[in-house]
Design an enzyme around this catalytic site. Sequence first.
Site: not given
Ligand code: PDD
Length: 284
Positions: A33, A147, A179, A204
């Site tokens: 996703y 992801k 994270e 991620l």
């Molecule tokens: N999550 N680390 C993890 C485990 C994440 O699920 C996400 C993003 C990030 C940040 O990635 P980005 O900057 O590309 O959003 C880091 C999204 C927002 C979610 O699951 O809703």
Amino acid sequence: MSRTVYVNGDYLPEEEAKISVFDRGFLMADGVYEVTSVLKGKLIDFPGHMARLDRSLGELDLTLPVSHDELLAIHRKLVEANNIVEGLIYMQVTRGAADRDFTFPEDATPSLVLFTQSKALIENPAAARGIKVIAVPDQRWARRDIKTVQLLAPSLAKMEAKRAGKDDAWMIEDGFVTEGTSNNAYIVTRDGRIITRDLSNRILHGITRAAVLACARDAQMQVEERPFTLSEAQDAAEAFITSASGFVMPVVEVDGTTLGDGTPGPVAKRLREIYIAESLKHAI
Ligand code: PDD
């Protein structure tokens, strides 16, 4: 109010949107996703999300059933249909429906689902207040760079934080912070260096992370990409997280220890402002 959602070629009221009970996304978390933010009706860093999507798909041998241009058009159509001025677009690609088996048919037809969430991202009260995080063991699988939709471990970690009266959890592995449950984690040392974990399979590769680090370097801030421990975090001048849904979000408490005076720090506040201004410039 019913939203219009996208399911495999159709734009439907959310109550009418259906996916097969045999969809491998549902049975096996066999899917990936992306979450893209919307500001002033425009998409933030769409090319970055497309690049990561392609990488996630490639790692799992999944194929995108539409082109990037078509996907952009679907995003825009949903923004318009649902009147999204500020919020998020969720997009999911799964392997599709197949009778339940641990092996999958090589020629399965992928499912593509998108929906929107209207949300105040800039005037988010959590950003003004700063968030509190707890520390939990990182119980996820070893390919967090992909992801995938298998989000049970971070979901349980965030519930644990909520039940403890806090906002989120930082996950710890081998003594280091990996994270946040759905965001990348940063600390700012007392001498002003920004520390965040280096890219690997353990985290991620955040799209917001890449943009925020570029903003920091442009503003002559010192950035170090390396793992940091929980005690380093608790001894830091300030901390923050980044994600598409939170942008730069100050952290004011780490596992029971208040950072600074318990209010959002100057580095996080400044980076949040710079990031939002830059993102708006390049939004499409
Ligand atoms: N999550 N680390 C993890 C485990 C994440 O699920 C996400 C993003 C990030 C940040 O990635 P980005 O900057 O590309 O959003 C880091 C999204 C927002 C979610 O699951 O809703």
